[in-house]
Design a protein around this motif. Structure first.
Motif, PDB file in Angstrom:
ATOM      1  N   HIS A 137       2.279  10.965  -1.172  1.00  0.00           N
ATOM      2  CA  HIS A 137       1.902  10.329  -2.436  1.00  0.00           C
ATOM      3  C   HIS A 137       2.516  11.100  -3.609  1.00  0.00           C
ATOM      4  CE1 HIS A 137      -0.776   7.202  -4.191  1.00  0.00           C
ATOM      5  NE2 HIS A 137      -0.583   7.925  -5.282  1.00  0.00           N
ATOM      6  N   ASP A 168       0.182   6.730   3.851  1.00  0.00           N
ATOM      7  CA  ASP A 168       0.266   7.308   2.510  1.00  0.00           C
ATOM      8  C   ASP A 168       0.203   8.810   2.681  1.00  0.00           C
ATOM      9  OD1 ASP A 168       0.255   7.758  -0.176  1.00  0.00           O
ATOM     10  OD2 ASP A 168      -1.779   7.035  -0.544  1.00  0.00           O
ATOM     11  N   ILE A 211       6.979   7.047  -3.818  1.00  0.00           N
ATOM     12  CA  ILE A 211       5.847   7.168  -2.907  1.00  0.00           C
ATOM     13  C   ILE A 211       6.154   6.526  -1.561  1.00  0.00           C
ATOM     14  CG2 ILE A 211       3.450   6.422  -2.528  1.00  0.00           C
ATOM     15  CD1 ILE A 211       2.917   6.797  -5.444  1.00  0.00           C
ATOM     16  N   THR A 232       0.837  -1.195   0.000  1.00  0.00           N
ATOM     17  CA  THR A 232       0.000   0.000   0.000  1.00  0.00           C
ATOM     18  C   THR A 232       0.870   1.241   0.000  1.00  0.00           C
ATOM     19  OG1 THR A 232      -1.709  -1.189   1.232  1.00  0.00           O
ATOM     20  CG2 THR A 232      -1.841   1.211   1.205  1.00  0.00           C
ATOM     21  N   ALA A 233       0.648   2.115  -0.972  1.00  0.00           N
ATOM     22  CA  ALA A 233       1.481   3.311  -1.142  1.00  0.00           C
ATOM     23  C   ALA A 233       2.944   2.916  -1.208  1.00  0.00           C
ATOM     24  CB  ALA A 233       1.236   4.316  -0.025  1.00  0.00           C
ATOM     25  N   ASP A 282       8.262   9.011   0.411  1.00  0.00           N
ATOM     26  CA  ASP A 282       7.891  10.422   0.247  1.00  0.00           C
ATOM     27  C   ASP A 282       9.091  11.255  -0.184  1.00  0.00           C
ATOM     28  OD1 ASP A 282       5.151  10.034   1.281  1.00  0.00           O
ATOM     29  OD2 ASP A 282       6.161   9.683   3.187  1.00  0.00           O
TER      30      ASP A 282
END
Length: 470
Positions: free
Chosen positions: A211, A208, A172, A152-153, A175
């Protein structure tokens, strides 16, 4: 008057017997099931090459990537036939032509790892790759890869080539934006979003947060050598200098300023040589394509495009011919709109992420700004029907479609998009309404059956406050 009301209720009870109500409930549920079943038997599927629809003819090759349930990369020849297809990876994202060889593309992709092993002790994990594919021979080469600890992310949605050895990556997972030498695999420059943005904004940290879904290395004009970055969860497009860091005065948008943009994707930079500085951006959660022109040190909106079908656009490129190539993920289509705003080319796709028109350069370099072209905006009210068709002469009323439209208007756009993303591809507002009707009918029927059984057993319920008759 009370007697009249009582007599009216008695007449209703006489007509609405238990069995008649049961028949009505069964009919409503069967009708809803039929609507959903009919939708599930059709629709677009790109899960296999045989199911991919052909495209209309166009002058150049077109590549479409998908990052939904079926991760695919598909290339269409100018005659519309599928000339390349691959679904080896779990998800495919950004794709660009390789300089000097327009029929070789470089893209980012992600593999989800579900099995515990040396590269994933706590599944699911992710393998992020930059790959090259020769669309003529089918040969695929891994340029750079990295394993990441989550799914996820956990992807790289974009990478942009700077030169033969270096690429800039939108990471992602961490970051961050980084530049890596793909020959030595050494990261030579890195920008961390935390250095300029607070953790109490954006999405949930560490899930997340920012993104970072797009990067673009700018090669000419005032911003030569700078990097444009899309921070989706901060609703901002920012510009980075490798020495100075974030260039605050160039930031487009502000967090939660949804009038400007709302969780955007894939901004496309247009330099001064083509009428810029300007940015074409897919304003995803607002369901529209926009362009902003840099004027007197500020960003001003100069163009907007939408129709009544566009749902969650995630890519837009201005082509050298003045048209705009748009990827509409939840509209299940990739389309080209001309300078008048009409759709002149369109192909269906399950959940497309990005589209690239080859032989026009990376991100279709050479496309001019809306200001230079004199483009006029087009809104939903101007479109005259989904996909640019229909004359509105026939008037039909579909109750389920009407209920679906009310549901769509009631739910926040982001929630409705999340429902579309989580449900099968054939689900739309009519199908959501049908399922809602079936659920409500089932609950009402169940409640009445319980009430009837209790009444037959001699159990009565009274309101805590009632008026005693004289």
């Amino acid at each position: 008057m009370a007697d009249n009301v009582r007599q009216s209720l008695d007449r209703v009870r006489t007509v609405l017997t238990r069995n008649r109500l049961r028949v009505a409930f069964v009919a409503l549920i069967l009708l809803s099931v039929a609507v959903v079943a009919s939708a599930s038997s059709g629709g677009i599927s790109t899960a296999s090459e045989d199911d991919v629809p052909d495209a209309p003819p166009t002058e150049n090759h077109t590549v479409v990537t998908e990052s939904g349930r079926a991760g695919t990369i598909t290339a269409y020849a100018p005659d519309g036939d599928v000339t390349y297809y691959n679904n080896t990876r779990t998800k495919y994202f950004d794709v660009d032509p390789v300089e000097g060889d327009p029929l070789t593309v470089e893209y980012t992709a992600t593999d989800t790892i579900h099995t515990e092993g040396p590269t994933c002790r706590s599944p699911p994990c992710a393998l992020n790759v930059i790959e090259r594919a020769d669309l003529e021979t089918g040969e695929v080469e891994v340029v750079y890869e990295r394993y990441d600890h989550k799914e996820t992310a956990g992807e790289w949605h974009d990478a942009d080539r700077i030169n033969e050895t270096h690429v800039v990556v939108a990471d992602i997972v961490a970051d961050q934006v980084f530049i890596v030498n793909t020959e030595t695999e050494i990261v030579e420059w890195l920008w961390d979003a935390q250095s300029d943005f607070p953790l109490d904004g954006g999405g949930p940290y560490p899930g997340d947060w920012a993104h970072v879904n797009d990067v673009e290395y700018i090669e000419s004009g005032e911003m030569d050598g700078r990097i444009m970055v899309s921070l989706r969860n901060q609703d901002q497009v920012v510009f980075l200098d490798r020495d100075e860091g974030l260039l605050d005065e160039w930031t487009l948008g502000a967090e939660d300023d949804y009038d400007v943009q709302y969780e955007q994707h894939n901004p496309d930079y247009i330099p001064e040589s083509e009428g810029g500085p300007a940015v074409v951006v897919a304003d995803s959660e607002n369901g529209r394509i926009q362009e902003f022109q840099r004027e007197d040190g500020e960003w001003n909106r100069t163009w907007l495009w939408e129709d009544d079908q566009i749902q969650w656009p995630r890519d837009a490129d201005r082509l050298p011919n003045g048209n705009t190539l748009i990827t509409d993920t939840h509209g299940n289509r990739v389309m080209e709109v001309n300078e008048s705003g009409d759709i002149v080319w369109e192909v269906g796709s399950t959940l497309p992420y990005e589209a690239e028109r080859l032989e026009t350069g990376a991100e279709s370099e050479g496309g001019q700004s809306a200001a230079a072209l004199g483009l006029e905006s087009r809104t939903e009210a101007d479109s005259g029907g989904g996909g640019g068709g229909g004359d509105g002469s026939s008037i039909e009323f579909n109750p389920l479609e009407f209920l679906g439209e009310q549901l769509e208007s009631f739910l926040p756009h982001r929630i409705y998009n999340a429902l579309l993303f989580a449900t099968p591809i054939w689900m739309g507002k009519t199908e959501f309404a049908a399922i809602g009707v079936a659920l409500l009918t089932g609950l009402t029927w169940t409640g009445l059956e319980i009430r009837w059984q209790l009444r037959d057993a001699g159990v009565r319920f009274r309101l805590p406050v009632y008026r005693e008759g004289k």
